[in-house]
Design an enzyme around this catalytic site. Structure first.
Site, PDB file in Angstrom:
ATOM      1  N   ILE A  63      38.967  -2.221  29.538  1.00  0.00           N
ATOM      2  CA  ILE A  63      39.017  -1.755  28.141  1.00  0.00           C
ATOM      3  C   ILE A  63      38.012  -2.505  27.261  1.00  0.00           C
ATOM      4  CG2 ILE A  63      41.362  -0.810  28.177  1.00  0.00           C
ATOM      5  CD1 ILE A  63      42.265  -3.460  26.758  1.00  0.00           C
ATOM      6  N   TYR A 150      48.321 -15.064  21.040  1.00  0.00           N
ATOM      7  CA  TYR A 150      48.813 -13.768  21.533  1.00  0.00           C
ATOM      8  C   TYR A 150      49.454 -12.971  20.400  1.00  0.00           C
ATOM      9  CZ  TYR A 150      51.868 -10.430  23.950  1.00  0.00           C
ATOM     10  OH  TYR A 150      52.515  -9.275  24.346  1.00  0.00           O
TER      11      TYR A 150
HETATM   12  N1  LIG Z   1      56.625  -7.511  29.465  1.00  0.00           N
HETATM   13  C1  LIG Z   1      57.044  -7.823  28.245  1.00  0.00           C
HETATM   14  O1  LIG Z   1      58.124  -8.397  28.063  1.00  0.00           O
HETATM   15  C2  LIG Z   1      56.227  -7.446  27.041  1.00  0.00           C
HETATM   16  C3  LIG Z   1      56.711  -7.801  25.761  1.00  0.00           C
HETATM   17  C4  LIG Z   1      55.953  -7.457  24.641  1.00  0.00           C
HETATM   18  C5  LIG Z   1      54.777  -6.755  24.796  1.00  0.00           C
HETATM   19  N2  LIG Z   1      54.330  -6.448  26.043  1.00  0.00           N
HETATM   20  C6  LIG Z   1      53.063  -5.722  26.169  1.00  0.00           C
HETATM   21  O2  LIG Z   1      53.248  -4.635  27.051  1.00  0.00           O
HETATM   22  C7  LIG Z   1      52.037  -4.360  27.743  1.00  0.00           C
HETATM   23  C8  LIG Z   1      52.283  -4.302  29.244  1.00  0.00           C
HETATM   24  O3  LIG Z   1      52.808  -5.550  29.654  1.00  0.00           O
HETATM   25  P1  LIG Z   1      53.277  -5.828  31.161  1.00  0.00           P
HETATM   26  O4  LIG Z   1      54.441  -6.737  31.069  1.00  0.00           O
HETATM   27  O5  LIG Z   1      53.366  -4.557  31.910  1.00  0.00           O
HETATM   28  O6  LIG Z   1      52.043  -6.706  31.670  1.00  0.00           O
HETATM   29  P2  LIG Z   1      51.188  -6.597  33.030  1.00  0.00           P
HETATM   30  O7  LIG Z   1      50.320  -7.820  33.048  1.00  0.00           O
HETATM   31  O8  LIG Z   1      52.076  -6.353  34.190  1.00  0.00           O
HETATM   32  O9  LIG Z   1      50.317  -5.300  32.764  1.00  0.00           O
HETATM   33  C9  LIG Z   1      49.128  -5.312  32.017  1.00  0.00           C
HETATM   34  C10 LIG Z   1      48.126  -4.455  32.760  1.00  0.00           C
HETATM   35  O10 LIG Z   1      46.910  -4.411  31.979  1.00  0.00           O
HETATM   36  C11 LIG Z   1      45.811  -4.572  32.861  1.00  0.00           C
HETATM   37  N3  LIG Z   1      44.678  -5.127  32.115  1.00  0.00           N
HETATM   38  C12 LIG Z   1      44.577  -6.383  31.593  1.00  0.00           C
HETATM   39  N4  LIG Z   1      43.369  -6.542  31.029  1.00  0.00           N
HETATM   40  C13 LIG Z   1      42.704  -5.369  31.185  1.00  0.00           C
HETATM   41  C14 LIG Z   1      41.404  -4.930  30.821  1.00  0.00           C
HETATM   42  N5  LIG Z   1      40.553  -5.753  30.187  1.00  0.00           N
HETATM   43  N6  LIG Z   1      41.045  -3.665  31.130  1.00  0.00           N
HETATM   44  C15 LIG Z   1      41.906  -2.845  31.785  1.00  0.00           C
HETATM   45  N7  LIG Z   1      43.137  -3.219  32.176  1.00  0.00           N
HETATM   46  C16 LIG Z   1      43.532  -4.461  31.872  1.00  0.00           C
HETATM   47  C17 LIG Z   1      46.314  -5.524  33.936  1.00  0.00           C
HETATM   48  O11 LIG Z   1      45.559  -5.488  35.125  1.00  0.00           O
HETATM   49  C18 LIG Z   1      47.737  -5.014  34.134  1.00  0.00           C
HETATM   50  O12 LIG Z   1      47.802  -4.008  35.106  1.00  0.00           O
HETATM   51  C19 LIG Z   1      51.053  -5.414  27.282  1.00  0.00           C
HETATM   52  O13 LIG Z   1      50.293  -4.883  26.214  1.00  0.00           O
HETATM   53  C20 LIG Z   1      51.936  -6.525  26.773  1.00  0.00           C
HETATM   54  O14 LIG Z   1      51.288  -7.327  25.809  1.00  0.00           O
HETATM   55  C21 LIG Z   1      55.021  -6.776  27.165  1.00  0.00           C
END
Ligand SMILES: NC(=O)c1ccc[n+]([C@@H]2O[C@H](COP(=O)([O-])OP(=O)(O)OC[C@H]3O[C@@H](n4cnc5c(N)ncnc54)[C@H](O)[C@@H]3O)[C@@H](O)[C@H]2O)c1
Length: 327
Positions: A63, A150
């Site tokens: 991205i 973050y």
């Molecule tokens: N898991 C939680 O509790 C939680 C809480 C609040 C917010 N979030 C948000 O939810 C979203 C998903 O979180 P998750 O827990 O599934 O995390 P995750 O790390 O499992 O998934 C994130 C995905 O984004 C991909 N990614 C990272 N950088 C990238 C880039 N530059 N280009 C393309 N792809 C990229 C990663 O490879 C991964 O597959 C994120 O935006 C995170 O900030 C998650």
């Protein structure tokens, strides 16, 4: 008879925990799913159940690269933007990379979505945006100062989304996720989330380390509640429900001590020795907020959100999944 409209949905971060679960769900409903992921924290094994599905397309890209974003949004109806670098400690250790991905990457996908005239842009926001505000439960309109790099990035996402709605007429919805857990969440690595990390440690008969005295509390949210919110965000036709943000949570809070108690109880059904594993207590972590609890009234009222899984119900599902899938 109701006719089902099949959409094309771009899920950025689709190889990650939440993105791969969303992909599976929307494919099952018959939609086309495009995944844009650079596999920085995501995994190919998260895709194994649907990679061969003819309605699924994987684009390996970043991205941070506007051209990758432009390619990914072609022909897309809805964007579910999940790609980001999660973890408060990661952002404290490396704020520049976190900002590049979470802010510049976000802006790229937002611009590409605007130019492709997608119907709606739905994105993963975060409960960390509440920062140092102390009131409970958290209501969407009252936030505090961010406590980590973050948290800043996730708040900036909301600011950009709002400006794109007002300036360019792009429909946006932000979902402030609260401590999501469930199948496919990564148990490994320095920045693993607490539930899968503790599950892995307990399964190995290792002592989980709780930061602080274990009385910090969280609104732990099972993945299927999060899926429901994304589904509702796509479906809503209520004009007052769009161009805003929603707490995405169950609406209850449990302490870390409660969490470990439940994990030991459910895991010991598979391996009785786990009941005897003791917890270790360490220091509080920088950037952690003591308590977190969401008001989910806004989502209930405007989106008709009705979360089905409490922490305990979700943990039973998650523990059984980890028992069968963690090697
Ligand atoms: N898991 C939680 O509790 C939680 C809480 C609040 C917010 N979030 C948000 O939810 C979203 C998903 O979180 P998750 O827990 O599934 O995390 P995750 O790390 O499992 O998934 C994130 C995905 O984004 C991909 N990614 C990272 N950088 C990238 C880039 N530059 N280009 C393309 N792809 C990229 C990663 O490879 C991964 O597959 C994120 O935006 C995170 O900030 C998650």
């Amino acid at each position: 008879m109701e006719t089902t409209i099949h959409n094309t949905i771009l899920i950025t971060g689709g190889a990650g925990f939440i993105g791969s679960n969303l992909s599976e769900y929307f494919l099952k409903l018959g939609h086309k799913v495009i995944c844009l992921d650079n596999f920085s924290t995501g995994h190919r094994h998260n895709l194994q159940d649907f990679i061969e599905n003819p309605n699924y397309k994987l684009i390996e890209g970043d991205i941070r690269n506007l051209e990758d974003c432009k390619t990914a949004v072609q022909g897309v109806d809805y964007v579910l933007h999940q790609a980001a670098l999660g973890s408060v400690p990661r952002s404290i250790n490396d704020p520049i990379t976190t900002n590049d991905v979470n802010v510049s990457g976000f802006l790229n996908i937002l611009v590409a979505s605007r130019d492709a005239k997608v119907k709606r842009f739905i994105y993963a926001a975060s409960s960390s945006t509440y920062g140092d505000s102390e009131g409970l439960p958290k209501v969407e309109e009252v936030i505090g100062k961010p406590l980590s790099p973050y948290a800043i990035t996730k708040y900036v996402n909301e600011l950009y989304a709002e400006i794109f709605s007002r300036t360019y007429g792009l429909e946006t919805i932000g979902l402030r996720y609260f401590n999501v857990f469930g199948r496919k969440q990564d148990p490994d690595g320095a920045y693993a989330a607490v539930i899968p990390k503790f599950v892995r440690q307990l399964m190995n008969h290792e002592s989980p380390i709780i930061n602080g005295d274990g009385n910090y509390s969280r609104d732990f949210t099972y993945i299927d509640n999060v899926i429901q919110m994304n589904d509702l965000a796509i479906r809503t036709q209520n004009q007052t429900a769009i161009n805003t943000v929603y707490n995405t949570a169950f609406g209850d809070r449990n302490t870390l001590n409660d969490l470990v108690k439940y994990l030991k109880q459910y895991l010991s059904e598979f391996d009785p020795k786990i009941a005897d594993v003791e917890v270790t207590y360490g220091e509080n972590r920088a950037g952690d907020i003591p308590h977190s609890l969401a008001s989910i009234e806004k989502a209930k009222t405007l989106l008709e959100y009705n979360p089905k899984y409490s922490l305990q119900e979700g943990l039973k599902q998650a523990v059984s999944w980890y028992w069968n899938n963690l090697k």
